[in-house]
Design a protein around this motif. Structure first.
Motif, short mmCIF file in Angstrom:
data_model
loop_
_atom_site.label_atom_id
_atom_site.label_comp_id
_atom_site.label_asym_id
_atom_site.label_seq_id
_atom_site.Cartn_x
_atom_site.Cartn_y
_atom_site.Cartn_z
N ILE A 1 -2.67 -0.58 -3.70
CA ILE A 1 -3.59 0.54 -3.42
C ILE A 1 -2.77 1.81 -3.14
O ILE A 1 -1.70 1.74 -2.57
CB ILE A 1 -4.43 0.26 -2.14
N LEU B 1 -9.76 -6.75 -0.79
CA LEU B 1 -8.76 -6.28 -1.76
C LEU B 1 -9.08 -6.83 -3.15
O LEU B 1 -8.98 -6.10 -4.16
CB LEU B 1 -7.37 -6.72 -1.31
N PRO C 1 -5.90 0.96 -8.08
CA PRO C 1 -7.01 1.51 -7.29
C PRO C 1 -6.49 2.58 -6.32
O PRO C 1 -5.55 2.33 -5.58
CB PRO C 1 -7.56 0.30 -6.53
N THR C 2 -7.11 3.75 -6.37
CA THR C 2 -6.61 4.90 -5.61
C THR C 2 -7.72 5.50 -4.76
O THR C 2 -8.82 5.75 -5.24
CB THR C 2 -6.06 5.96 -6.58
N SER C 3 -7.39 5.72 -3.50
CA SER C 3 -8.34 6.37 -2.59
C SER C 3 -7.93 7.83 -2.43
O SER C 3 -6.86 8.12 -1.89
CB SER C 3 -8.30 5.67 -1.23
N LYS D 1 -10.06 -4.69 -6.56
CA LYS D 1 -9.31 -4.84 -7.82
C LYS D 1 -10.23 -5.24 -8.97
O LYS D 1 -10.03 -4.80 -10.10
CB LYS D 1 -8.21 -5.88 -7.64
N LEU E 1 -13.73 0.85 -2.35
CA LEU E 1 -12.64 1.57 -1.67
C LEU E 1 -13.16 2.85 -1.03
O LEU E 1 -12.80 3.21 0.10
CB LEU E 1 -11.53 1.87 -2.69
N ILE F 1 0.85 -1.19 0.00
CA ILE F 1 0.00 0.00 0.00
C ILE F 1 0.88 1.23 0.00
O ILE F 1 1.87 1.30 0.75
CB ILE F 1 -0.94 -0.01 1.23
#
Ligand SMILES: [Zn+2]
Ligand SMILES: [Zn+2]
Length: 393
Positions: free
Chosen positions: A148, A379, A324-326, A383, A287, A70
């Motif tokens: 992530i 997770l 995947p980006t928060s 994805k 997410l 991460i």
């Protein structure tokens, strides 16, 4: 967790303070990068300096190869044009706060390493306001094999559904032929005419694009002496849209305006990039939901999902297309209302209010990360949704 946070709270606030008091422009964030690197090293992170060819970029790693990876994305570039004489830099976008929250989460997670398998990665990303180093980092594979990415930003509301428009930032140069403007105008080719004709073409184009599109330009060189036919003139345009796919079509039309303008005058035209092109931000629902529940857990209220107006662009869009980006924004209460890049925002970016939000950001990021390190199913779901959205385009 509360105890752990208290132990490092002062040091995390000092990160905000130091970066805030040493405002450096993009690609010149030497002191800031050095300082952040020294903190990561102090806490046992292995740090690669001059990362991806950026002298102010870095990558810190802590943990093991088994398990999820991460990453946290500090920014630390400031903006120009503040202070009495408008000749000072300032952290009017609050990137000092981003540096503090991302390193804060990474440091405390490193102290909780017995609670999960996996790696904590901190990628120091220079020049968000200008070049957008994340774009080059994505292109060089910096995010390959990372699961992530996390980042938060100060804003005018609590929002887990932020948008960022895709953007192309282009320079158009026109080359003509100089001649005396009174004696031999028929001998000249006027490059400035190409620029003004291009602006006219773009103005007409605005009627025929979807409402999310924004096109704004500036003349960079308007020619030389008034009594000479201008052999050189140039302008720049920023072109934005909600999606990269549509933006590609609009940008082609803007380029055609330039080509048409050159054809009309007999100039030649040279096209180049001013800054990197950014993609739009992709939000991944599971997410977002994870982050929302953890923000609520630490006392953040009235969390919105989506914005109606006031949308810009950021190089984190490119990261969000790679993994995947928060990304979310936390509301900093200001009186009167004040937005990032406003000179008045400098009063708030390193204030006690901002420090309260540092605590909430760090804790929510850590809770979310721990779930991702330990919950394989979650997770996997994130994805899968990410792949689905990415394949749709
Ligand atoms: Zn900004
Ligand atoms: Zn910013």
């Amino acid at each position: 967790m509360n105890e752990l946070f208290k132990t490092y709270q002062k040091e995390i606030e000092e990160i905000s303070e130091y970066i805030f008091k040493n405002p450096e422009l993009g690609l010149k964030e030497t002191k800031s990068a050095k300082y952040l690197i020294s903190i990561l090293k102090k806490y046992g992170f292995t740090v690669e300096e001059n990362y991806c060819g950026f002298s102010t970029g870095f990558r810190g790693e802590f943990g093991d190869d088994e398990g999820p990876k991460i990453c946290f994305l500090p920014e630390y570039d400031a903006l120009p044009g503040y202070g009495k004489n408008k000749d000072e830099n300032g952290h009017a976008c609050g990137h000092n706060w981003i540096a503090a929250t991302t390193l804060g989460a990474a440091i405390i997670l490193s102290k909780m390493k017995d609670k999960f398998n996996g790696k904590i990665i901190v990628i120091g990303t220079p020049a968000e306001e200008t070049l957008g180093a994340k774009v080059d980092m994505v292109n060089q594979g910096a995010f390959n094999n990372i699961d992530i990415a996390f980042q938060m930003h100060l804003g005018a509301e609590n929002n887990i559904g932020c948008r960022a428009l895709a953007i192309d930032s282009l320079r158009f140069e026109f080359f003509g032929k100089a001649a005396h403007a009174a004696a031999f105008p028929e001998e000249g080719i006027n490059a400035l005419d190409s620029v003004t004709l291009m602006f006219a073409g773009v103005s007409a184009l605005r009627q025929h694009v979807s409402s999310d599109v924004r096109i704004h330009g500036a003349i960079r060189s308007g020619g030389g002496a008034t009594n000479t036919i201008h052999d050189y003139a140039s302008c720049e345009f920023m072109i934005r849209s909600a999606t990269r796919e549509y933006l590609d079509k609009v940008t082609e039309k803007v380029i055609n305006c330039a080509k048409g303008a050159a054809l009309m005058t007999g100039c030649t035209m040279k096209l180049s990039n001013v800054d990197n092109s950014y993609d739009n931000l992709l939000n991944i629902a599971p997410l977002q939901n994870l982050l929302k529940s953890n923000l609520e857990k630490v006392g953040v209220k009235n969390i919105l999902n989506g914005v109606k107006k006031g949308v810009g662009s950021s190089d984190i869009g490119n990261v969000s297309k790679a993994i995947p980006t928060s990304y979310c924004e936390l509301e900093i209460e200001t009186e009167p209302n004040c937005y990032v890049h406003d000179e008045n925002f400098l009063k708030y970016a390193n204030s006690s209010n901002a420090y309260k939000l540092i605590e909430q950001s760090v804790k929510a990021t850590i809770y979310s990360s721990l779930e991702l390190y330990n919950n394989k199913e979650l997770l996997k779901e994130i994805k899968e949704v990410f792949q689905e959205i990415n394949n749709k385009k």
